[in-house]
Write a protein that holds these residues in place. Structure first.
Motif, PDB file in Angstrom:
ATOM      1  N   UNK A  25       0.825  -1.195   0.000  1.00 31.46           N
ATOM      2  CA  UNK A  25       0.000   0.000   0.000  1.00 31.46           C
ATOM      3  C   UNK A  25       0.864   1.251   0.000  1.00 31.46           C
ATOM      4  N   UNK A  26       1.910   1.287   0.832  1.00 28.45           N
ATOM      5  CA  UNK A  26       2.817   2.433   0.863  1.00 28.45           C
ATOM      6  C   UNK A  26       3.503   2.617  -0.478  1.00 28.45           C
ATOM      7  N   UNK A  31       4.097   5.597  -5.640  1.00 28.33           N
ATOM      8  CA  UNK A  31       4.079   5.587  -7.102  1.00 28.33           C
ATOM      9  C   UNK A  31       2.983   6.492  -7.646  1.00 28.33           C
ATOM     10  N   UNK A  32       1.787   6.441  -7.059  1.00 28.57           N
ATOM     11  CA  UNK A  32       0.692   7.255  -7.566  1.00 28.57           C
ATOM     12  C   UNK A  32       0.954   8.739  -7.359  1.00 28.57           C
ATOM     13  N   UNK A  37       4.593  13.615 -11.949  1.00 31.16           N
ATOM     14  CA  UNK A  37       5.848  14.358 -12.029  1.00 31.16           C
ATOM     15  C   UNK A  37       6.950  13.616 -12.768  1.00 31.16           C
ATOM     16  N   UNK A  38       6.860  12.296 -12.796  1.00 33.88           N
ATOM     17  CA  UNK A  38       7.972  11.496 -13.310  1.00 33.88           C
ATOM     18  C   UNK A  38       8.290  11.782 -14.771  1.00 33.88           C
ATOM     19  N   UNK A  39       7.267  11.910 -15.615  1.00 37.58           N
ATOM     20  CA  UNK A  39       7.513  12.189 -17.029  1.00 37.58           C
ATOM     21  C   UNK A  39       8.177  13.537 -17.238  1.00 37.58           C
ATOM     22  N   UNK A  40       7.665  14.552 -16.541  1.00 38.85           N
ATOM     23  CA  UNK A  40       8.240  15.894 -16.671  1.00 38.85           C
ATOM     24  C   UNK A  40       9.673  15.914 -16.149  1.00 38.85           C
ATOM     25  N   UNK A  41       9.910  15.247 -15.033  1.00 37.61           N
ATOM     26  CA  UNK A  41      11.257  15.212 -14.469  1.00 37.61           C
ATOM     27  C   UNK A  41      12.214  14.452 -15.389  1.00 37.61           C
TER      28      UNK A  41
END
Length: 95
Positions: A25-26, A31-32, A37-41
Motif C-alpha cells: 500500500x505504501x 508511485x501514484x 511528475x515522473x515524465x516531466x522530471x
C-alpha cells in the motif's frame, strides 16, 4: 510529522515504501503521487544531461528517493533541510 487525526504526513511519512521495506500500500501510494511528475522530471533530466548540467545517468525515481530521505531526516532535525539539500545538489567537494 503527524496530522491532527494521527496519520503521518510529509514526504517522510511514506519513507519505508521508498526503501522497499514498506507495505505494498505504501509503495503504491508513493508511485501514484510521483507518476504525474515522473515524465516531466525525466524530460528535464534528459535535457540537462544532454547539456552537461546534470549527470546523464540520474533517474527520476532516484531523485524521489533522495528527496524522501532528506525529508525524513529533516523531520527529526528541521533546521538541517537546507544544508542537506545543499550537500545533495553540490556534493561534498570543496568549492
Amino acid at each position: 510529522m503527524v496530522e491532527p487525526d494521527g496519520a503521518p504526513s510529509g514526504l517522510g511519512a511514506t519513507g519505508l515504501g521508498a526503501t522497499g521495506l514498506g507495505t505494498d500500500l505504501e509503495e503504491n501510494l508513493i508511485c501514484s503521487r510521483h507518476e504525474p511528475l515522473e515524465g516531466a522530471l525525466a524530460e528535464l533530466l534528459a535535457n540537462a544531461g544532454a547539456h552537461g548540467t546534470a549527470r546523464a545517468d540520474v533517474q527520476p525515481a532516484e531523485l524521489f528517493i533522495m528527496a524522501n530521505a532528506i525529508a525524513t531526516a529533516a523531520e527529526s532535525a528541521p533546521d538541517s533541510s537546507t544544508r542537506l539539500l545543499d550537500i545533495a545538489f553540490n556534493g561534498i567537494t570543496p568549492r
